[in-house]
Design a protein around this motif. Structure first.
Motif, PDB file in Angstrom:
ATOM      1  N   GLU A   1       0.807  -1.216   0.000  1.00 12.45           N
ATOM      2  CA  GLU A   1       0.000   0.000   0.000  1.00 12.45           C
ATOM      3  C   GLU A   1       0.842   1.268   0.000  1.00 12.45           C
ATOM      4  O   GLU A   1       0.429   2.285  -0.552  1.00 12.45           O
ATOM      5  N   ASN A   2       2.016   1.238   0.631  1.00 13.55           N
ATOM      6  CA  ASN A   2       2.803   2.461   0.777  1.00 13.55           C
ATOM      7  C   ASN A   2       3.707   2.761  -0.402  1.00 13.55           C
ATOM      8  O   ASN A   2       4.124   3.891  -0.571  1.00 13.55           O
ATOM      9  N   ASN A   3       4.021   1.754  -1.192  1.00 12.72           N
ATOM     10  CA  ASN A   3       4.772   1.977  -2.420  1.00 12.72           C
ATOM     11  C   ASN A   3       5.974   2.920  -2.213  1.00 12.72           C
ATOM     12  O   ASN A   3       6.118   3.922  -2.903  1.00 12.72           O
ATOM     13  N   LEU A   4       6.817   2.572  -1.253  1.00 12.43           N
ATOM     14  CA  LEU A   4       8.007   3.383  -0.976  1.00 12.43           C
ATOM     15  C   LEU A   4       8.984   3.306  -2.137  1.00 12.43           C
ATOM     16  O   LEU A   4       9.073   2.284  -2.828  1.00 12.43           O
ATOM     17  N   LEU A   5       9.727   4.375  -2.319  1.00 11.97           N
ATOM     18  CA  LEU A   5      10.778   4.396  -3.330  1.00 11.97           C
ATOM     19  C   LEU A   5      11.824   3.336  -2.991  1.00 11.97           C
ATOM     20  O   LEU A   5      12.049   3.028  -1.814  1.00 11.97           O
ATOM     21  N   PRO A   6      12.498   2.793  -3.999  1.00 13.79           N
ATOM     22  CA  PRO A   6      13.498   1.749  -3.733  1.00 13.79           C
ATOM     23  C   PRO A   6      14.590   2.197  -2.763  1.00 13.79           C
ATOM     24  O   PRO A   6      15.046   1.407  -1.932  1.00 13.79           O
ATOM     25  N   GLU A   7      14.987   3.454  -2.834  1.00 16.63           N
ATOM     26  CA  GLU A   7      16.024   3.957  -1.928  1.00 16.63           C
ATOM     27  C   GLU A   7      15.551   3.914  -0.474  1.00 16.63           C
ATOM     28  O   GLU A   7      16.314   3.576   0.426  1.00 16.63           O
ATOM     29  N   LYS A   8      14.283   4.245  -0.259  1.00 18.22           N
ATOM     30  CA  LYS A   8      13.743   4.203   1.104  1.00 18.22           C
ATOM     31  C   LYS A   8      13.581   2.760   1.572  1.00 18.22           C
ATOM     32  O   LYS A   8      13.833   2.456   2.738  1.00 18.22           O
ATOM     33  N   LEU A   9      13.179   1.883   0.671  1.00 20.36           N
ATOM     34  CA  LEU A   9      13.063   0.470   1.035  1.00 20.36           C
ATOM     35  C   LEU A   9      14.416  -0.113   1.406  1.00 20.36           C
ATOM     36  O   LEU A   9      14.526  -0.893   2.350  1.00 20.36           O
ATOM     37  N   ASP A  10      15.431   0.271   0.655  1.00 21.30           N
ATOM     38  CA  ASP A  10      16.773  -0.204   0.964  1.00 21.30           C
ATOM     39  C   ASP A  10      17.208   0.304   2.335  1.00 21.30           C
ATOM     40  O   ASP A  10      17.801  -0.434   3.119  1.00 21.30           O
ATOM     41  N   SER A  11      16.885   1.547   2.624  1.00 21.68           N
ATOM     42  CA  SER A  11      17.206   2.113   3.935  1.00 21.68           C
ATOM     43  C   SER A  11      16.430   1.386   5.038  1.00 21.68           C
ATOM     44  O   SER A  11      16.982   1.076   6.099  1.00 21.68           O
ATOM     45  N   LEU A  12      15.151   1.094   4.784  1.00 26.62           N
ATOM     46  CA  LEU A  12      14.359   0.341   5.756  1.00 26.62           C
ATOM     47  C   LEU A  12      14.985  -1.027   6.002  1.00 26.62           C
ATOM     48  O   LEU A  12      15.047  -1.497   7.139  1.00 26.62           O
ATOM     49  N   SER A  13      15.480  -1.655   4.944  1.00 26.66           N
ATOM     50  CA  SER A  13      16.108  -2.972   5.113  1.00 26.66           C
ATOM     51  C   SER A  13      17.327  -2.874   6.024  1.00 26.66           C
ATOM     52  O   SER A  13      17.584  -3.781   6.811  1.00 26.66           O
ATOM     53  N   GLU A  14      18.067  -1.778   5.922  1.00 27.48           N
ATOM     54  CA  GLU A  14      19.222  -1.582   6.807  1.00 27.48           C
ATOM     55  C   GLU A  14      18.769  -1.505   8.265  1.00 27.48           C
ATOM     56  O   GLU A  14      19.361  -2.129   9.147  1.00 27.48           O
ATOM     57  N   PHE A  15      17.723  -0.720   8.513  1.00 29.42           N
ATOM     58  CA  PHE A  15      17.208  -0.588   9.882  1.00 29.42           C
ATOM     59  C   PHE A  15      16.772  -1.939  10.421  1.00 29.42           C
ATOM     60  O   PHE A  15      17.099  -2.293  11.558  1.00 29.42           O
ATOM     61  N   LEU A  16      16.043  -2.689   9.620  1.00 31.26           N
ATOM     62  CA  LEU A  16      15.550  -3.988  10.072  1.00 31.26           C
ATOM     63  C   LEU A  16      16.689  -4.983  10.268  1.00 31.26           C
ATOM     64  O   LEU A  16      16.697  -5.740  11.239  1.00 31.26           O
ATOM     65  N   TYR A  17      17.657  -4.974   9.360  1.00 29.07           N
ATOM     66  CA  TYR A  17      18.773  -5.914   9.463  1.00 29.07           C
ATOM     67  C   TYR A  17      19.551  -5.711  10.768  1.00 29.07           C
ATOM     68  O   TYR A  17      19.916  -6.683  11.435  1.00 29.07           O
ATOM     69  N   TYR A  18      19.773  -4.467  11.128  1.00 32.30           N
ATOM     70  CA  TYR A  18      20.542  -4.206  12.342  1.00 32.30           C
ATOM     71  C   TYR A  18      19.728  -4.343  13.619  1.00 32.30           C
ATOM     72  O   TYR A  18      20.239  -4.163  14.711  1.00 32.30           O
ATOM     73  N   GLU A  19      18.462  -4.716  13.489  1.00 28.45           N
ATOM     74  CA  GLU A  19      17.636  -5.059  14.646  1.00 28.45           C
ATOM     75  C   GLU A  19      17.796  -6.527  15.009  1.00 28.45           C
ATOM     76  O   GLU A  19      17.407  -6.948  16.086  1.00 28.45           O
ATOM     77  N   LEU A  20      18.335  -7.304  14.089  1.00 31.88           N
ATOM     78  CA  LEU A  20      18.504  -8.736  14.324  1.00 31.88           C
ATOM     79  C   LEU A  20      19.669  -9.000  15.276  1.00 31.88           C
ATOM     80  O   LEU A  20      20.616  -8.230  15.333  1.00 31.88           O
ATOM     81  N   GLY A  21      19.572 -10.100  15.979  1.00 31.00           N
ATOM     82  CA  GLY A  21      20.699 -10.572  16.769  1.00 31.00           C
ATOM     83  C   GLY A  21      20.662 -10.250  18.251  1.00 31.00           C
ATOM     84  O   GLY A  21      21.496 -10.733  18.999  1.00 31.00           O
ATOM     85  N   PHE A  22      19.667  -9.469  18.686  1.00 34.62           N
ATOM     86  CA  PHE A  22      19.653  -9.102  20.100  1.00 34.62           C
ATOM     87  C   PHE A  22      18.790 -10.013  20.954  1.00 34.62           C
ATOM     88  O   PHE A  22      19.029 -10.163  22.132  1.00 34.62           O
ATOM     89  N   SER A  23      17.784 -10.620  20.332  1.00 38.07           N
ATOM     90  CA  SER A  23      16.976 -11.599  21.059  1.00 38.07           C
ATOM     91  C   SER A  23      16.288 -12.511  20.053  1.00 38.07           C
ATOM     92  O   SER A  23      15.936 -12.083  18.945  1.00 38.07           O
ATOM     93  N   ALA A  24      16.081 -13.743  20.445  1.00 37.76           N
ATOM     94  CA  ALA A  24      15.435 -14.712  19.556  1.00 37.76           C
ATOM     95  C   ALA A  24      14.019 -14.275  19.217  1.00 37.76           C
ATOM     96  O   ALA A  24      13.572 -14.425  18.082  1.00 37.76           O
ATOM     97  N   GLU A  25      13.338 -13.707  20.191  1.00 34.60           N
ATOM     98  CA  GLU A  25      11.967 -13.241  19.964  1.00 34.60           C
ATOM     99  C   GLU A  25      11.932 -12.127  18.918  1.00 34.60           C
ATOM    100  O   GLU A  25      11.103 -12.138  18.007  1.00 34.60           O
ATOM    101  N   ARG A  26      12.840 -11.185  19.051  1.00 34.35           N
ATOM    102  CA  ARG A  26      12.905 -10.061  18.101  1.00 34.35           C
ATOM    103  C   ARG A  26      13.296 -10.577  16.707  1.00 34.35           C
ATOM    104  O   ARG A  26      12.766 -10.122  15.703  1.00 34.35           O
TER     105      ARG A  26
END
Length: 129
Positions: free
Chosen positions: A66-91
């Protein structure tokens, strides 16, 4: 040209915030890092915390379509999400499927595939089991 400059400036600001979040995590200030992450994801990507933290990946996928973000913003979002990994199994269980959807969306909708993202997709497979 002007629009491209605005997008570039916005992505640079998001990268600075991500660096700040990572610094806070390294300093052990996890609550402050989490708060900054939540605020940035909501304000920078218009992604409500309720959607990101919902266990049903279809809700996130609907938001993505629905939000149809630009590819550059999606790539940036992927960076944010990727660096959220690794701190807890639940997360990890919460974030990994959504990150995978972002990579898939970049590939399918924008025909963008980065070698870094391919490697990261292989890495996140361990969280998707």
């Amino acid at each position: 040209m002007y629009r491209r400059d605005l997008i570039t400036a916005e992505i640079q600001k998001l990268a600075q915030v991500l660096a700040r979040i990572m610094g806070l995590k390294l300093e052990g200030k996890l609550a402050e890092a989490g708060q900054l992450f939540d605020e940035t994801v909501e304000s920078g990507f218009q992604l409500p915390k309720e959607i990101l933290e919902n266990e049903d990946p279809a809700i996130f996928e609907n938001w993505l379509n629905e939000n149809n973000l630009l590819p550059e913003k999606l790539d940036s979002l992927s960076e944010f999400l990727y660096y959220e990994l690794g701190f807890s199994a639940e997360r990890n269980q919460l974030i990994a499927p959504k990150l995978n959807l972002v990579y898939q969306y970049l590939s399918d909708q924008h025909k963008i595939v980065h070698l870094v993202n391919l490697h990261r997709q292989k890495t996140i497979q361990q969280y998707l089991r």
